[in-house]
Scaffold this motif. Structure first.
Motif, mmCIF file in Angstrom:
data_model
loop_
_atom_site.group_PDB
_atom_site.id
_atom_site.type_symbol
_atom_site.label_atom_id
_atom_site.label_comp_id
_atom_site.label_asym_id
_atom_site.label_seq_id
_atom_site.Cartn_x
_atom_site.Cartn_y
_atom_site.Cartn_z
ATOM 1 N N GLY A 172 -6.329 -3.530 -0.243
ATOM 2 C CA GLY A 172 -6.815 -2.387 0.448
ATOM 3 C C GLY A 172 -7.458 -2.544 1.519
ATOM 4 O O GLY A 172 -7.719 -3.966 1.783
ATOM 5 N N VAL A 182 -4.910 1.851 -0.030
ATOM 6 C CA VAL A 182 -3.802 1.038 -0.054
ATOM 7 C C VAL A 182 -2.691 2.015 0.857
ATOM 8 O O VAL A 182 -2.254 3.044 0.417
ATOM 9 C CB VAL A 182 -3.143 0.779 -1.240
ATOM 10 C CG1 VAL A 182 -1.956 -0.046 -1.218
ATOM 11 C CG2 VAL A 182 -4.342 -0.098 -2.091
ATOM 12 N N MET A 184 0.861 2.027 1.368
ATOM 13 C CA MET A 184 1.962 1.306 0.513
ATOM 14 C C MET A 184 3.126 0.905 1.891
ATOM 15 O O MET A 184 3.972 0.218 1.507
ATOM 16 C CB MET A 184 2.647 2.462 -0.134
ATOM 17 C CG MET A 184 2.107 3.065 -1.206
ATOM 18 S SD MET A 184 1.751 1.525 -2.410
ATOM 19 C CE MET A 184 0.228 2.221 -3.438
ATOM 20 N N VAL A 201 -4.118 -5.075 -7.326
ATOM 21 C CA VAL A 201 -4.189 -3.705 -7.688
ATOM 22 C C VAL A 201 -5.749 -3.513 -8.220
ATOM 23 O O VAL A 201 -6.377 -2.535 -7.740
ATOM 24 C CB VAL A 201 -3.098 -2.995 -8.589
ATOM 25 C CG1 VAL A 201 -3.011 -3.684 -9.818
ATOM 26 C CG2 VAL A 201 -3.244 -1.800 -8.701
ATOM 27 N N THR A 204 -8.513 -3.094 -5.570
ATOM 28 C CA THR A 204 -8.429 -1.824 -4.629
ATOM 29 C C THR A 204 -9.056 -0.691 -5.410
ATOM 30 O O THR A 204 -9.180 0.446 -4.622
ATOM 31 C CB THR A 204 -6.906 -1.447 -4.436
ATOM 32 O OG1 THR A 204 -6.109 -1.198 -5.653
ATOM 33 C CG2 THR A 204 -6.073 -2.393 -3.740
ATOM 34 N N ASP A 222 -7.178 4.413 -12.270
ATOM 35 C CA ASP A 222 -6.462 4.415 -11.064
ATOM 36 C C ASP A 222 -5.172 3.441 -11.144
ATOM 37 O O ASP A 222 -4.381 3.323 -10.441
ATOM 38 C CB ASP A 222 -6.748 4.579 -9.806
ATOM 39 C CG ASP A 222 -7.575 5.846 -9.774
ATOM 40 O OD1 ASP A 222 -7.151 7.029 -10.486
ATOM 41 O OD2 ASP A 222 -8.769 5.983 -9.167
ATOM 42 N N LEU A 226 -1.205 3.252 -9.077
ATOM 43 C CA LEU A 226 -1.477 2.432 -7.810
ATOM 44 C C LEU A 226 -0.303 1.131 -8.132
ATOM 45 O O LEU A 226 0.569 0.836 -7.162
ATOM 46 C CB LEU A 226 -2.651 1.776 -7.528
ATOM 47 C CG LEU A 226 -3.498 2.914 -6.842
ATOM 48 C CD1 LEU A 226 -5.035 2.223 -6.838
ATOM 49 C CD2 LEU A 226 -3.217 3.321 -5.398
#
Length: 279
Positions: A172, A182, A184, A201, A204, A222, A226
Motif C-alpha cells: 500500500g 493499492v 494495481m 494484502v 493494506t 476488505d 483486494l
C-alpha cells in the motif's frame, strides 16, 4: 501485451515466480506464544498441502515500529528464533521474519529461510547490504512513500550486496492521513524489475495512526476483494497475516484475517491464478 517473466526463486521446496502457482506467505503478525504459533503453522500447512500450494510461514519476533512503548513488542530475537526454528523443523516449512538492525542479521540468518526488510526500512542502505551479504533470499517491502518504479534503487542496493534471490512486496501507498491505497499497476511495474512480486494484502487495510486494537484500526472485510484483484493483476505470492481470534491478537488485531476464513479465500485465489497464468 508483453508477458513479463520473473526469476524463479526456490526456498526449500517452495518455488516462487516464473509461471509457478501462487504461493502463500502467512501467519500471525507477531509471535505471541509457542502454542499459538505452532497451532497456526500446523493449520496453514494442512490447508496449503490440501490445495497443492507453496507455503512460507511468517511471524515477527519483534515489532519495532509500534506507536507506543506500552504496546507488545514481541518475544525478542532469541526466543522468537527458537520458536520459528521449532516450527520449521516440526512442520518442514520455510520461515520468514523481519530484521530491523544490521547487528541482528547474522543471528537471524542462522534460522530464517527468508529475511524480510520492513517497509519503513526499505531504503536503509547498511541494512540492505548486510541482509544481502548473508546469501539468504530477501523479501523487501515497498515503503508506503515509494513509487513502485523506485524499488529499482532498493533492488540495486541488494544486488550490489550480493543478493541473488529477491522478493518485492506491495503493502500500500500513503493516501492522505491514515489511509493506504493499492495501485494495481504497481504489481506489473515491479515485476518488470525481474523478481517475483508479493501482495501483503492484510497490511493494506490497516489505518495507521489508529491503534491496531481499536475497531477503527483496519477493515479486514476488505481483504478478500483486494486479494482477488491482486491475484488477477498477476502477483507471485499472497501475504496474509492471520490469527485464530484476531480481535484478541497483540498486534494488528483489526487487520488480520480470521484463521477459519483462510482456506475458502485461497481456493478462490487459486482459481483466479489458474486463469491468469493459463494452466
Amino acid at each position: 501485451m508483453e508477458d513479463i517473466k520473473t526469476k524463479e526463486i526456490t526456498i526449500k521446496d517452495v518455488v516462487i515466480g516464473g509461471d509457478n502457482r501462487l504461493v502463500l506467505i502467512g501467519g500471525p503478525c507477531v509471535i505471541e506464544s509457542e502454542t499459538l504459533n505452532m497451532k497456526v503453522a500446523e493449520k496453514l500447512r494442512e490447508i496449503t498441502e490440501k490445495l497443492g500450494m507453496g507455503f512460507i510461514y511468517k511471524s515477527s519476533y519483534a515489532k519495532d515500529n509500534r506507536s507506543s512503548v506500552k504496546n507488545y513488542y514481541g518475544p525478542g530475537i532469541e526466543e522468537g528464533l527458537r520458536i520459528l526454528e521449532k516450527i520449521k523443523n516440526t512442520f518442514g516449512i520455510p520461515v520468514l521474519s523481519d530484521v530491523h538492525y544490521p547487528d541482528e542479521v547474522d543471528m537471524a540468518s542462522e534460522v530464517l529461510d527468508v529475511i524480510q526488510i520492513p517497509a519503513f526500512l526499505s531504503m536503509q542502505t547498511r541494512l540492505a547490504l548486510k541482509v544481502a551479504s548473508t546469501g539468504r533470499p530477501v523479501n523487501v517491502k515497498k515503503a508506503q512513500f515509494l513509487a513502485p518504479e523506485d524499488m529499482r534503487h532498493v533492488v540495486g542496493k541488494l544486488e550490489a550486496g550480493g543478493a541473488k534471490d529477491i522478493l518485492l512486496t506491495e503493502r500500500g501507498t500513503v493516501f492522505g492521513y491514515h489511509n493506504l491505497v493499492v495501485d494495481m499497476r504497481s504489481f506489473r511495474t515491479m515485476r518488470k524489475l525481474g523478481y517475483p512480486v508479493v501482495f501483503d494484502v492484510t497490511h493494506t487495510v490497516r489505518r495507521y495512526g489508529i491503534p491496531s486494537s481499536d475497531p477503527r484500526g483496519g477493515s479486514p472485510e476488505d481483504v478478500p476483494a483486494l486479494a482477488r484483484a491482486g491475484v488477477a493483476a498477476g502477483i507471485d505470492a499472497i501475504f496474509i497475516e492471520t490469527h485464530p481470534e484476531p480481535q484478541k491478537a497483540l498486534s494488528d488485531a483489526y487487520s488480520m484475517l480470521p484463521l477459519d476464513e483462510v482456506e475458502e479465500l485461497l481456493k478462490v485465489l487459486l482459481e483466479i491464478d489458474t486463469i491468469v497464468k493459463g494452466y
